[in-house]
Design an enzyme around this catalytic site. Structure first.
Site, PDB file in Angstrom:
ATOM      1  CE  LYS A  10      -1.735   1.554   3.991  1.00 16.02           C
ATOM      2  NZ  LYS A  10      -1.422   2.975   4.287  1.00 16.02           N
ATOM      3  CG  ASN A  11       2.262   2.651   3.489  1.00 17.42           C
ATOM      4  OD1 ASN A  11       1.106   2.976   3.190  1.00 17.42           O
ATOM      5  ND2 ASN A  11       2.609   2.384   4.732  1.00 17.42           N
ATOM      6  CB  CYS A 106      -5.085  10.326  11.592  1.00 18.23           C
ATOM      7  SG  CYS A 106      -3.452   9.637  11.837  1.00 18.23           S
ATOM      8  NE  ARG A 111       0.721  10.555  10.217  1.00 17.70           N
ATOM      9  CZ  ARG A 111       0.101   9.560   9.570  1.00 17.70           C
ATOM     10  NH1 ARG A 111      -1.036   9.108  10.046  1.00 17.70           N
ATOM     11  NH2 ARG A 111       0.593   9.074   8.444  1.00 17.70           N
ATOM     12  N   PRO A 112       2.158  16.429  11.283  1.00 16.70           N
ATOM     13  CG  PRO A 112       4.108  17.190  12.295  1.00 16.70           C
ATOM     14  CD  PRO A 112       3.053  16.139  12.406  1.00 16.70           C
ATOM     15  CB  ILE A 113       2.502  18.866   6.086  1.00 19.23           C
ATOM     16  CG1 ILE A 113       1.717  20.144   6.443  1.00 19.23           C
ATOM     17  CG2 ILE A 113       1.585  17.659   5.946  1.00 19.23           C
ATOM     18  CD1 ILE A 113       0.768  20.612   5.389  1.00 19.23           C
ATOM     19  CG  LEU A 115      10.031  17.760   8.565  1.00 20.46           C
ATOM     20  CD1 LEU A 115      10.416  16.354   9.012  1.00 20.46           C
ATOM     21  CD2 LEU A 115      11.171  18.737   8.816  1.00 20.46           C
ATOM     22  CG  ASP A 299       3.147   1.421   9.468  1.00 22.70           C
ATOM     23  OD1 ASP A 299       3.404   1.646   8.279  1.00 22.70           O
ATOM     24  OD2 ASP A 299       2.858   2.313  10.290  1.00 22.70           O
ATOM     25  NE  ARG A 391      -7.510   4.708   5.460  1.00 19.12           N
ATOM     26  CZ  ARG A 391      -6.796   5.690   6.018  1.00 19.12           C
ATOM     27  NH1 ARG A 391      -7.097   6.117   7.223  1.00 19.12           N
ATOM     28  NH2 ARG A 391      -5.794   6.243   5.380  1.00 19.12           N
TER      29      ARG A 391
HETATM   30  C1  EPZ Z   1       4.228   6.923   6.179  1.00 20.35           C
HETATM   31  O1  EPZ Z   1       3.460   7.962   6.764  1.00 20.35           O
HETATM   32  C2  EPZ Z   1       3.289   5.724   6.079  1.00 20.35           C
HETATM   33  N1  EPZ Z   1       2.152   6.036   5.223  1.00 20.35           N
HETATM   34  C3  EPZ Z   1       2.801   5.351   7.489  1.00 20.35           C
HETATM   35  O2  EPZ Z   1       1.980   4.180   7.361  1.00 20.35           O
HETATM   36  C4  EPZ Z   1       4.017   5.009   8.347  1.00 20.35           C
HETATM   37  O3  EPZ Z   1       3.594   4.731   9.665  1.00 20.35           O
HETATM   38  C5  EPZ Z   1       4.978   6.212   8.373  1.00 20.35           C
HETATM   39  O4  EPZ Z   1       5.346   6.570   7.018  1.00 20.35           O
HETATM   40  C6  EPZ Z   1       6.250   5.913   9.151  1.00 20.35           C
HETATM   41  O5  EPZ Z   1       6.900   4.816   8.592  1.00 20.35           O
HETATM   42  C7  EPZ Z   1       2.331   6.004   3.871  1.00 20.35           C
HETATM   43  O6  EPZ Z   1       3.413   5.744   3.369  1.00 20.35           O
HETATM   44  C8  EPZ Z   1       1.128   6.303   3.039  1.00 20.35           C
HETATM   45  P1  EPZ Z   1       6.325  10.248   8.354  1.00 20.35           P
HETATM   46  P2  EPZ Z   1       4.070   9.475   6.810  1.00 20.35           P
HETATM   47  O7  EPZ Z   1       6.224  11.524   7.617  1.00 20.35           O
HETATM   48  O8  EPZ Z   1       4.842   9.742   5.587  1.00 20.35           O
HETATM   49  C9  EPZ Z   1       6.866  13.452  11.758  1.00 20.35           C
HETATM   50  C10 EPZ Z   1       0.063   2.845   7.644  1.00 20.35           C
HETATM   51  O9  EPZ Z   1      -0.488   2.340   8.631  1.00 20.35           O
HETATM   52  N2  EPZ Z   1       6.754  14.469  10.679  1.00 20.35           N
HETATM   53  O10 EPZ Z   1       7.530   9.392   8.164  1.00 20.35           O
HETATM   54  O11 EPZ Z   1       2.950  10.392   7.158  1.00 20.35           O
HETATM   55  C11 EPZ Z   1       5.511  12.839  12.082  1.00 20.35           C
HETATM   56  O12 EPZ Z   1       4.816  13.633  13.018  1.00 20.35           O
HETATM   57  C12 EPZ Z   1       0.592   4.267   7.726  1.00 20.35           C
HETATM   58  O13 EPZ Z   1       0.247   2.259   6.548  1.00 20.35           O
HETATM   59  C13 EPZ Z   1       7.011  15.797  10.982  1.00 20.35           C
HETATM   60  O14 EPZ Z   1       7.315  16.146  12.118  1.00 20.35           O
HETATM   61  O15 EPZ Z   1       5.050   9.354   8.058  1.00 20.35           O
HETATM   62  C14 EPZ Z   1       5.860  11.507  12.666  1.00 20.35           C
HETATM   63  O16 EPZ Z   1       6.138  11.668  14.040  1.00 20.35           O
HETATM   64  C15 EPZ Z   1       0.376   4.882   9.104  1.00 20.35           C
HETATM   65  N3  EPZ Z   1       6.896  16.738   9.984  1.00 20.35           N
HETATM   66  C16 EPZ Z   1       7.161  11.137  11.942  1.00 20.35           C
HETATM   67  O17 EPZ Z   1       7.631  12.338  11.310  1.00 20.35           O
HETATM   68  C17 EPZ Z   1       6.551  16.394   8.707  1.00 20.35           C
HETATM   69  O18 EPZ Z   1       6.494  17.283   7.824  1.00 20.35           O
HETATM   70  C18 EPZ Z   1       6.982  10.062  10.878  1.00 20.35           C
HETATM   71  O19 EPZ Z   1       6.107  10.553   9.909  1.00 20.35           O
HETATM   72  C19 EPZ Z   1       6.285  15.031   8.424  1.00 20.35           C
HETATM   73  C20 EPZ Z   1       6.407  14.080   9.428  1.00 20.35           C
END
Ligand code: EPZ
Length: 412
Positions: A10-11, A106, A111-113, A115, A299, A391
């Protein structure tokens, strides 16, 4: 011995579907699992103007994004699936603008953006936030040196997709090294992108003027889902079973294998693309910390927590990736699990058995953990909130039953 075949990741397929927006030609993908999130991404690409032919049963999808009609990703699909935010980088690269409904948080965290946006701004974009949307504009994207404060998977993917058509070279340092990032880079390379180092913490991208298609004669095959594989591995261990898990890439599961062996299960590689997991008596208590790849995947934390509720001794799970990924804890406690939370750690005192009851899934992987607990518990466990599970797992109930699990599903 039960047998199950793992589906496409999926990811990996979600960012790859978003990346199809960058192709100046048609794109064909195979091993696309029939999941709610994949259908949501299909709908979003169609809203943006892509032609989408999605054959759910045969797990194939054909896309042509040459005639996009809007750069706006509306509230509906984005609220349903925050991975919709992955169209930001491609839309910026293609149309110079991306107006995305704010993805919000969620059940597992804020889940900030920040970065994502910091990287895009470094490449020449600017953004405003208002009326529930993030409006990112970049008349021209330039290569840049970008350091990620955290190896965010999504931020790495969005920046990578923006960089492939930028002018000049982009270096992403402290990039996410997940296999799904490498698969996205492999897909982009098959379209003519110039990317080095994907799958490591330093990714270097040389921008090109355009990307060609990869039509039905050369469909791109998405990698197997290591999280689904790990879910089945934990299912075998928690039920005292013996399960052959096919269509895996063993090197993606090193941390999971090591932890399962520590728990006392037997994990054997069978050929090049299968694993056999056999439980050997009651699980042993362990310490488990989640980390970005190649560490133990967040995960799979709920699934292993379900397993450790039955362990001999006291285990500690530390969730270092998401700040509140413990929604499954109170449900496991309702089943008799002895778990207490201390900050970002869960202390689990193992016991001989769990008792079936009514529980509710609040998120995708927490729901998978509850299914595993139900498979091992005495009596019947009724799991509500199955839509969360749909999902990220395709026909999970049927496949678990084929593998020997006693599980049924009733319409929501
Ligand atoms: C991806 O989410 C996956 N989703 C998640 O899988 C997975 O848990 C996660 O990576 C970690 O491996 C998909 O690929 C669609 P991150 P993503 O950005 O990209 C912080 C599932 O169950 N962060 O690596 O959203 C954030 O708060 C899902 O399949 C910032 O601070 O994860 C978190 O603490 C759940 N600023 C950490 O990084 C940002 O701009 C990891 O988030 C972005 C993230």
């Amino acid at each position: 011995m039960g047998k199950v075949r793992v589906k496409g990741a999926k990811n990996a397929c979600l960012p790859i579907m978003a990346a199809s927006l960058l192709a100046n030609g048609e794109v064909a993908l195979t091993e696309i699992p029939d999941l709610e999130d994949v259908r949501t991404m299909s709908r979003l690409l169609h809203i943006l103007g892509a032609e989408v032919n999605h054959e759910h049963r045969s797990e194939k999808i054909w896309l042509d994004s040459r005639r996009l009609i809007t750069f706006t990703a509306p509230y509906g699909p984005v609220r349903r699936m925050r991975a919709s935010f992955l169209v930001t980088g491609p839309l910026l690269a293609r149309m110079g603008r991306a107006r995305i409904s704010h993805p919000g948080g969620c059940a597992i965290g804020v889940r900030p953006i920040d970065l994502h946006l910091k990287g895009l701004v470094a490449m020449g974009a600017s953004f405003t936030m208002g009326d529930g949307y993030i409006d990112v504009v970049a008349p021209k994207l330039n290569g840049a040196d970008i350091y990620l404060d955290y190896p965010s998977v999504g931020a790495t993917e969005n920046i990578l997709m923006a960089a492939v058509l930028a002018s000049g070279t982009t270096r992403i340092e402290n990039a996410a090294a997940e296999p799904e990032v490498a698969d996205l880079a492999n897909f982009l390379t098959s379209l003519g992108a110039k990317i080095h180092g994907a799958g490591s913490s330093l990714i270097i991208v040389e921008g090109v003027s355009s990307l060609h298609g990869a039509g039905p004669e050369k469909p791109y095959r998405v990698i197997p889902d290591r999280i689904e594989a790990g879910t089945f591995m934990a299912a075998a261990a928690v039920t005292g079973g013996d399960l052959l898990i096919e269509n895996v890439i063993p090197s993606h599961l090193t941390a999971v294998n090591a932890k399962l062996k520590e728990v006392g299960a037997e994990v054997e590689t069978v050929g090049e693309k299968a694993l056999r997991v056999r439980a050997r008596g009651r699980p042993k208590a362990v310490e488990l910390k989640t980390f970005p790849y190649p560490g133990f995947p967040t995960d799979l934390q709920p699934q292993f927590m379900a397993l450790l509720t039955l362990a001999r001794g006291t285990s500690v799970i530390r969730e270092t990736v998401f700040e509140k990924r413990f929604s499954h804890v109170e449900e496991l406690v309702r089943m008799g699990g002895r778990i207490r939370i201390e900050g970002r750690s869960a202390i689990i005192t193992g016991r001989q058995f769990l008792q079936g009851t009514v529980v509710r899934a609040a998120d995708l992987r927490g729901g998978a953990g509850l299914i595993l607990a139900g498979l091992a518990a005495r009596g019947i466990t009724e799991i509500r909130g199955v839509r969360h599970i749909r999902r990220g797992y395709s026909r999970l109930v049927g496949r678990l039953r084929t593998a020997g699990g006693r599980i049924f599903i009733f319409p929501d």
